[in-house]
Design a protein around this motif. Structure first.
Motif, PDB file in Angstrom:
ATOM      1  N   VAL A   1      20.439  25.697 -13.391  1.00 41.11           N
ATOM      2  CA  VAL A   1      20.592  24.413 -12.712  1.00 41.11           C
ATOM      3  C   VAL A   1      19.232  23.725 -12.660  1.00 41.11           C
ATOM      4  O   VAL A   1      18.195  24.345 -12.885  1.00 41.11           O
ATOM      5  N   LEU A   2      19.267  22.422 -12.345  1.00 39.07           N
ATOM      6  CA  LEU A   2      18.042  21.649 -12.188  1.00 39.07           C
ATOM      7  C   LEU A   2      17.819  21.330 -10.721  1.00 39.07           C
ATOM      8  O   LEU A   2      18.769  20.982 -10.008  1.00 39.07           O
ATOM      9  N   THR A   3      16.572  21.433 -10.274  1.00 36.36           N
ATOM     10  CA  THR A   3      16.256  21.142  -8.881  1.00 36.36           C
ATOM     11  C   THR A   3      14.792  20.769  -8.748  1.00 36.36           C
ATOM     12  O   THR A   3      13.945  21.248  -9.511  1.00 36.36           O
ATOM     13  N   ALA A   4      14.514  19.894  -7.786  1.00 34.12           N
ATOM     14  CA  ALA A   4      13.124  19.572  -7.446  1.00 34.12           C
ATOM     15  C   ALA A   4      12.687  20.332  -6.201  1.00 34.12           C
ATOM     16  O   ALA A   4      11.540  20.229  -5.768  1.00 34.12           O
ATOM     17  N   ASN A   5      13.605  21.069  -5.599  1.00 32.38           N
ATOM     18  CA  ASN A   5      13.296  21.854  -4.403  1.00 32.38           C
ATOM     19  C   ASN A   5      12.618  23.155  -4.797  1.00 32.38           C
ATOM     20  O   ASN A   5      12.769  23.652  -5.924  1.00 32.38           O
ATOM     21  N   GLU A   6      11.921  23.748  -3.849  1.00 34.11           N
ATOM     22  CA  GLU A   6      11.232  25.013  -4.084  1.00 34.11           C
ATOM     23  C   GLU A   6      11.845  26.149  -3.289  1.00 34.11           C
ATOM     24  O   GLU A   6      11.947  27.270  -3.776  1.00 34.11           O
ATOM     25  N   LYS A   7      12.242  25.887  -2.038  1.00 31.54           N
ATOM     26  CA  LYS A   7      12.782  26.939  -1.179  1.00 31.54           C
ATOM     27  C   LYS A   7      14.215  27.271  -1.573  1.00 31.54           C
ATOM     28  O   LYS A   7      15.013  26.391  -1.928  1.00 31.54           O
ATOM     29  N   VAL A   8      14.536  28.559  -1.483  1.00 32.47           N
ATOM     30  CA  VAL A   8      15.869  29.041  -1.859  1.00 32.47           C
ATOM     31  C   VAL A   8      16.957  28.329  -1.057  1.00 32.47           C
ATOM     32  O   VAL A   8      17.965  27.871  -1.600  1.00 32.47           O
TER      33      VAL A   8
ATOM     34  N   GLU B   1      12.079  31.957   0.997  1.00 37.84           N
ATOM     35  CA  GLU B   1      11.146  32.202  -0.097  1.00 37.84           C
ATOM     36  C   GLU B   1      11.164  31.040  -1.090  1.00 37.84           C
ATOM     37  O   GLU B   1      12.132  30.274  -1.160  1.00 37.84           O
ATOM     38  N   LYS B   2      10.096  30.934  -1.886  1.00 30.48           N
ATOM     39  CA  LYS B   2      10.011  29.910  -2.926  1.00 30.48           C
ATOM     40  C   LYS B   2      10.290  30.531  -4.288  1.00 30.48           C
ATOM     41  O   LYS B   2       9.969  31.700  -4.522  1.00 30.48           O
ATOM     42  N   VAL B   3      10.892  29.742  -5.170  1.00 30.78           N
ATOM     43  CA  VAL B   3      11.134  30.210  -6.536  1.00 30.78           C
ATOM     44  C   VAL B   3      10.472  29.247  -7.516  1.00 30.78           C
ATOM     45  O   VAL B   3      10.423  28.037  -7.287  1.00 30.78           O
ATOM     46  N   GLU B   4       9.966  29.816  -8.600  1.00 28.28           N
ATOM     47  CA  GLU B   4       9.315  29.022  -9.634  1.00 28.28           C
ATOM     48  C   GLU B   4      10.311  28.688 -10.741  1.00 28.28           C
ATOM     49  O   GLU B   4      11.458  29.131 -10.742  1.00 28.28           O
ATOM     50  N   LYS B   5       9.844  27.904 -11.683  1.00 27.71           N
ATOM     51  CA  LYS B   5      10.661  27.501 -12.827  1.00 27.71           C
ATOM     52  C   LYS B   5      11.197  28.735 -13.562  1.00 27.71           C
ATOM     53  O   LYS B   5      10.479  29.713 -13.773  1.00 27.71           O
ATOM     54  N   TYR B   6      12.493  28.702 -13.875  1.00 30.12           N
ATOM     55  CA  TYR B   6      13.216  29.736 -14.621  1.00 30.12           C
ATOM     56  C   TYR B   6      13.418  31.040 -13.849  1.00 30.12           C
ATOM     57  O   TYR B   6      13.983  31.987 -14.385  1.00 30.12           O
ATOM     58  N   GLU B   7      12.965  31.117 -12.591  1.00 28.77           N
ATOM     59  CA  GLU B   7      13.261  32.312 -11.795  1.00 28.77           C
ATOM     60  C   GLU B   7      14.724  32.283 -11.354  1.00 28.77           C
ATOM     61  O   GLU B   7      15.391  31.251 -11.419  1.00 28.77           O
ATOM     62  N   THR B   8      15.204  33.445 -10.886  1.00 22.59           N
ATOM     63  CA  THR B   8      16.625  33.592 -10.575  1.00 22.59           C
ATOM     64  C   THR B   8      16.850  33.822  -9.091  1.00 22.59           C
ATOM     65  O   THR B   8      16.171  34.637  -8.465  1.00 22.59           O
TER      66      THR B   8
ATOM     67  N   GLY C   1       0.802  -1.226   0.000  1.00 26.42           N
ATOM     68  CA  GLY C   1       0.000   0.000   0.000  1.00 26.42           C
ATOM     69  C   GLY C   1       0.832   1.271   0.000  1.00 26.42           C
ATOM     70  O   GLY C   1       0.280   2.379   0.053  1.00 26.42           O
ATOM     71  N   MET C   2       2.120   1.135  -0.050  1.00 24.20           N
ATOM     72  CA  MET C   2       3.006   2.315  -0.019  1.00 24.20           C
ATOM     73  C   MET C   2       2.789   3.187  -1.267  1.00 24.20           C
ATOM     74  O   MET C   2       2.617   2.679  -2.377  1.00 24.20           O
ATOM     75  N   VAL C   3       2.788   4.516  -1.071  1.00 28.13           N
ATOM     76  CA  VAL C   3       2.685   5.477  -2.174  1.00 28.13           C
ATOM     77  C   VAL C   3       4.011   6.225  -2.270  1.00 28.13           C
ATOM     78  O   VAL C   3       4.443   6.882  -1.321  1.00 28.13           O
ATOM     79  N   ILE C   4       4.641   6.107  -3.420  1.00 26.76           N
ATOM     80  CA  ILE C   4       5.942   6.773  -3.657  1.00 26.76           C
ATOM     81  C   ILE C   4       5.696   7.916  -4.634  1.00 26.76           C
ATOM     82  O   ILE C   4       5.194   7.693  -5.742  1.00 26.76           O
ATOM     83  N   ALA C   5       6.014   9.151  -4.214  1.00 29.87           N
ATOM     84  CA  ALA C   5       5.817  10.329  -5.072  1.00 29.87           C
ATOM     85  C   ALA C   5       7.169  10.812  -5.593  1.00 29.87           C
ATOM     86  O   ALA C   5       8.137  10.917  -4.842  1.00 29.87           O
ATOM     87  N   ILE C   6       7.195  11.105  -6.876  1.00 28.62           N
ATOM     88  CA  ILE C   6       8.424  11.610  -7.514  1.00 28.62           C
ATOM     89  C   ILE C   6       8.191  13.050  -7.955  1.00 28.62           C
ATOM     90  O   ILE C   6       7.215  13.355  -8.645  1.00 28.62           O
ATOM     91  N   GLU C   7       9.079  13.953  -7.518  1.00 32.05           N
ATOM     92  CA  GLU C   7       9.050  15.353  -7.967  1.00 32.05           C
ATOM     93  C   GLU C   7      10.186  15.527  -8.965  1.00 32.05           C
ATOM     94  O   GLU C   7      11.347  15.319  -8.637  1.00 32.05           O
ATOM     95  N   ARG C   8       9.819  15.894 -10.165  1.00 33.81           N
ATOM     96  CA  ARG C   8      10.823  16.042 -11.222  1.00 33.81           C
ATOM     97  C   ARG C   8      11.541  17.390 -11.101  1.00 33.81           C
ATOM     98  O   ARG C   8      10.946  18.416 -10.775  1.00 33.81           O
ATOM     99  N   ALA C   9      12.846  17.358 -11.385  1.00 36.53           N
ATOM    100  CA  ALA C   9      13.654  18.583 -11.312  1.00 36.53           C
ATOM    101  C   ALA C   9      13.249  19.543 -12.432  1.00 36.53           C
ATOM    102  O   ALA C   9      12.910  19.115 -13.535  1.00 36.53           O
ATOM    103  N   HIS C  10      13.259  20.839 -12.118  1.00 37.06           N
ATOM    104  CA  HIS C  10      12.948  21.882 -13.096  1.00 37.06           C
ATOM    105  C   HIS C  10      14.080  22.908 -13.092  1.00 37.06           C
ATOM    106  O   HIS C  10      14.836  23.016 -12.120  1.00 37.06           O
ATOM    107  N   PRO C  11      14.231  23.677 -14.164  1.00 37.13           N
ATOM    108  CA  PRO C  11      15.349  24.631 -14.233  1.00 37.13           C
ATOM    109  C   PRO C  11      15.082  25.919 -13.451  1.00 37.13           C
ATOM    110  O   PRO C  11      13.989  26.462 -13.494  1.00 37.13           O
ATOM    111  N   VAL C  12      16.082  26.371 -12.714  1.00 36.94           N
ATOM    112  CA  VAL C  12      16.108  27.710 -12.115  1.00 36.94           C
ATOM    113  C   VAL C  12      17.492  28.294 -12.374  1.00 36.94           C
ATOM    114  O   VAL C  12      18.430  27.572 -12.718  1.00 36.94           O
TER     115      VAL C  12
ATOM    116  N   VAL D   1      21.004  37.524  -0.184  1.00 39.10           N
ATOM    117  CA  VAL D   1      20.334  36.505  -0.992  1.00 39.10           C
ATOM    118  C   VAL D   1      18.956  37.031  -1.376  1.00 39.10           C
ATOM    119  O   VAL D   1      18.171  37.435  -0.521  1.00 39.10           O
ATOM    120  N   MET D   2      18.670  37.032  -2.679  1.00 39.99           N
ATOM    121  CA  MET D   2      17.386  37.519  -3.184  1.00 39.99           C
ATOM    122  C   MET D   2      16.834  36.501  -4.180  1.00 39.99           C
ATOM    123  O   MET D   2      17.544  36.162  -5.135  1.00 39.99           O
TER     124      MET D   2
END
Length: 343
Positions: free
Chosen positions: A106-113, A136-143, A84-95, A130-131
């Motif tokens: 770079v590629l990352t699956a994390n959201e927090k700076v 804070e959280k960053v979205e795909k392609y943010e810097t 019954g185990m549920v394994i979730a995969i978060e795919r890396a996105h570019p920032v 650090v900005m």
């Protein structure tokens, strides 16, 4: 006896067969009991796999799912699977990360700076900028911009420039200068706190100084005494004022008084009008002041004069010069003059 022996052999074979069947059922039951059903969530995709033995990595492999280096799995790969185990995969996105002026994707699956910087082993000190912020959280392609801030205490010897002090003296002719004391530079040891951002100096603050040699002031004496060249020689004056000069006489046309009038030919000071008397604005030149009137148009100077009279039209830097002849008044007209106030 022979019959007994045959019976024993029969029962032995039957017991062995029953035992074999029981063992097979047990092995099948154990094998079936070890089978685990696992669900793998890969974005919008769901994969169901059955694993008898193994860990999370085996389950992902069995689901024909390929992981990239920076993908994130909700359960550690070496964890044993559970039914019954549920394994979730978060795919890396570019920032983007801008560090020390260089921009890198770079590629990352994390959201927090903070998590992203930790993932790429980027160490941030308390002084660094650090900005956006670490939480804070960053979205795909943010810097994410990281500015490395460093401080340094710098000591160096510096020249202290001397001051120039001017002393004005009315005992010295105007335009003349005397050097009373030579100026000398001093020296100090200064400590600065220098702040660098990405290796570039952005501020410099003096935090301590020690004077090794005090500077010596330069003292200069400048003359303020004015002189005017006259037929009697150079005469010292207090002040020079550039004025507009007109002329007047004692007639009715100039004064509004006829002979026989008790005030005919009498100045505002109560003196008798005569050559050398001038009318002034008392707010500019007090009555009774001795003057010398110099022509500025190349004509003859009016010369020495005394401020004894006033006039309705004589306001501010205007002066009225007395002449005895109406013809001289008409001839004089209006001119620019330099009025010297004598000592």
């Amino acid at each position: 006896m022979e019959t007994e022996s045959r019976n024993v052999k029969f029962f032995t074979k039957r017991n062995l067969m029953i035992l074999g069947i029981v063992l097979l059922i047990g092995i099948f039951s154990v094998s079936y009991g070890m089978k685990k059903e696992v669900i793998i969530k890969d974005g919008e995709k769901k994969v169901k796999v059955c694993v008898r033995l193994g860990d999370v990595a085996d389950a992902i492999k069995k689901g024909n799912i390929t992981l990239n280096e920076h993908d994130k799995v909700s359960i550690p790969l070496k964890s044993k699977v559970k039914d019954g185990m549920v394994i979730a995969i978060e795919r890396a996105h570019p920032v983007n990360i801008q560090l020390e002026g260089k921009l890198e994707e770079v590629l990352t699956a994390n959201e927090k700076v903070k998590d992203i910087l930790d993932e790429y082993s980027i160490i941030v000190d308390d002084d660094d900028k650090v900005m956006p912020g670490l939480d804070e959280k960053v979205e795909k392609y943010e810097t994410i911009t990281v500015v490395k801030v460093d401080e340094e205490i710098v000591s160096k010897k510096e020249i202290i420039p001397f001051e120039s002090v001017i002393q004005y003296s009315d005992k010295l002719d105007k335009g003349k200068v005397n050097l009373i004391q030579q100026g000398k530079n001093g020296e100090r040891e200064a400590k600065y706190k220098v702040v660098y951002e990405d290796g570039k100096e952005v501020s410099k603050e003096l935090i301590e100084e020690k004077v090794i040699v005090s500077p010596q002031k330069e003292i200069v004496e400048k003359g303020t005494a004015l002189y005017v060249a006259t037929s009697r020689g150079n005469i010292r004056v207090k002040k020079a004022i550039k004025m507009t000069a007109t002329a007047y006489d004692a007639t009715f046309a100039s004064t509004g008084k006829h002979p026989g009038d008790p005030y005919y030919g009498i100045t505002r000071s109560g003196t008798k009008v005569r050559p050398g008397v001038v009318a002034v604005d008392p707010r500019v030149i007090p009555l009774g002041t001795k003057l010398y009137i110099e022509a500025l148009d190349g004509s003859k100077d009016y010369g020495f004069a005394s401020a004894e009279d006033t006039g309705g039209a004589i306001k501010g830097n205007r002066i009225d010069l007395y002449f005895e002849s109406p013809n001289d008044v008409a001839k004089y007209g209006k001119r620019k003059v330099m009025v010297y106030i004598l000592e």
